[in-house]
Design an enzyme around this catalytic site. Sequence first.
Site, PDB file in Angstrom:
ATOM      1  N   ASN A 128       6.103  -2.111  -2.557  1.00  0.00           N
ATOM      2  CA  ASN A 128       5.556  -0.750  -2.654  1.00  0.00           C
ATOM      3  C   ASN A 128       5.560  -0.236  -4.092  1.00  0.00           C
ATOM      4  O   ASN A 128       4.703   0.573  -4.468  1.00  0.00           O
ATOM      5  CB  ASN A 128       6.345   0.206  -1.763  1.00  0.00           C
ATOM      6  N   ASP A 145      -2.893  -4.674  -6.699  1.00  0.00           N
ATOM      7  CA  ASP A 145      -3.288  -4.412  -5.316  1.00  0.00           C
ATOM      8  C   ASP A 145      -3.439  -5.716  -4.537  1.00  0.00           C
ATOM      9  O   ASP A 145      -3.287  -5.737  -3.312  1.00  0.00           O
ATOM     10  CB  ASP A 145      -4.609  -3.628  -5.306  1.00  0.00           C
ATOM     11  N   ASP A 171       0.597  -7.290  -4.066  1.00  0.00           N
ATOM     12  CA  ASP A 171       1.693  -6.569  -3.402  1.00  0.00           C
ATOM     13  C   ASP A 171       2.011  -7.155  -2.026  1.00  0.00           C
ATOM     14  O   ASP A 171       3.173  -7.324  -1.662  1.00  0.00           O
ATOM     15  CB  ASP A 171       1.395  -5.058  -3.315  1.00  0.00           C
ATOM     16  N   ARG A 184       5.473 -10.781   1.545  1.00  0.00           N
ATOM     17  CA  ARG A 184       5.709 -11.990   2.340  1.00  0.00           C
ATOM     18  C   ARG A 184       6.682 -12.935   1.624  1.00  0.00           C
ATOM     19  O   ARG A 184       7.499 -13.591   2.270  1.00  0.00           O
ATOM     20  CB  ARG A 184       4.373 -12.686   2.627  1.00  0.00           C
ATOM     21  N   ASP A 197      -0.193   1.014   1.026  1.00  0.00           N
ATOM     22  CA  ASP A 197      -1.237   0.315   0.273  1.00  0.00           C
ATOM     23  C   ASP A 197      -2.612   0.915   0.561  1.00  0.00           C
ATOM     24  O   ASP A 197      -3.338   1.338  -0.349  1.00  0.00           O
ATOM     25  CB  ASP A 197      -1.202  -1.172   0.646  1.00  0.00           C
ATOM     26  N   HIS A 198      -2.975   0.978   1.824  1.00  0.00           N
ATOM     27  CA  HIS A 198      -4.302   1.461   2.192  1.00  0.00           C
ATOM     28  C   HIS A 198      -4.443   2.967   1.971  1.00  0.00           C
ATOM     29  O   HIS A 198      -5.539   3.460   1.675  1.00  0.00           O
ATOM     30  CB  HIS A 198      -4.608   1.094   3.644  1.00  0.00           C
ATOM     31  N   ASP A 200      -5.187   3.301  -1.618  1.00  0.00           N
ATOM     32  CA  ASP A 200      -6.551   2.805  -1.842  1.00  0.00           C
ATOM     33  C   ASP A 200      -7.583   3.884  -1.517  1.00  0.00           C
ATOM     34  O   ASP A 200      -8.603   4.016  -2.208  1.00  0.00           O
ATOM     35  CB  ASP A 200      -6.820   1.576  -0.966  1.00  0.00           C
TER      36      ASP A 200
END
Length: 386
Positions: free
Chosen positions: A51, A104, A107, A112, A125-126, A129
């Site tokens: 994040n 972007d 991340d 993972r 994230d989204h 965005d």
Amino acid sequence: MALYEYVTQEQLAGFDKYKYSAVDTNPLSVYVMHPFWNSMVKVLPTWLAPNLITFTGFMFLVLNFVILSLYDFDFYASAEGHSHVPSWVWIAAGLFNFIAYTLDGVDGKQARRTNSSTPLGELFDHGLDSWACVFFVCSMYSVFGRGASGVSVITLYYLLWVVLFSFILSHWEKYNTGVLFLPWGYDLSQVTISIVYIITAVVGVETWFEPVIWQIHYRDLFIVMILGCLFAVTLPMSLYNVLKAYRNNTLKHSSLYEALLPFFSPALLFILSTLWVSLSPNHILELQPRIFYLMVGTAFANVTCKLIVCQMSNTRCEPLSWLLVPMAVVVVLVLSGVVQQSEAVLLYVCTAVVVFMHIHYGVSVVKQLSDHFNIFAFSLKKPSSD
């Protein structure tokens, strides 16, 4: 800042069941960018929270917006006869935009890699965005400007809406299919924008004044690229994927009304802002285009974040965002002529309120989900169990 629990208990329960599902078929992304990002993520320390990477990338776009606001607040700097933006700003803009795009892209890989993937990470994230759309559109606008060889502020206003609509299409698609089909236009646009910034630094904005061939200017190619990404790629693919889910009986919402709910608030925002632009007694878009774009883009991001929450928690999308109610009041006051002498001041106040409310929403949701999942939003350390 006093926080509020925007996420309902039903939505929190939905987040507990959430499983990430996305499809990326863009050749540029699959064959070029993903291999690059796979190499880049290996450079990052394993203690670095995903994040934090996401937020850093977003802040590079905000920094571009701020720097270009200082040198080109009203979008006239690239016009003939005006003092142009220094070359170093374009170099910085190109680097910052590509760094933001790269962060972007890495991340999720970092999440993972560190086994720290959570629904909060995807939402964060989204969500950022969705807000980034207005920042990179405004920054790119400074390349061409609003002069005789540039793009008018009203044309850019509608182009901004094309970008915003392209973004929300993907999340409307996931709201109905349960799968996020990543849009092809995003990767192409980010690489193109970064390259254009660097070229501008080398050859100067005067290059964009000249027609490419016949009377076709670079601004026309810019417009065609944005419209083409929506109407030739994003929209057909979204409709195809939703239709495919319908034929396979995997559509999450059977009625047309429920399927189209996510568009109600964005449509109302478009109507309100367009009425203001069209009927403004002081031609507010001509006077304060950057602030108006920021207000619209931020309100859109707030609406989209609420859709993403519903989409990820598998809950019903609300038809109306309450953020639009005070905006509707402002538009009525402006169009009635009650505040004709202070329309610009009202725009600044309205924008400040919208930005504050969106930040409040974002901070509150991040804190609420961090507590729910017992994690720190910007650290991989675990909270104390005391």
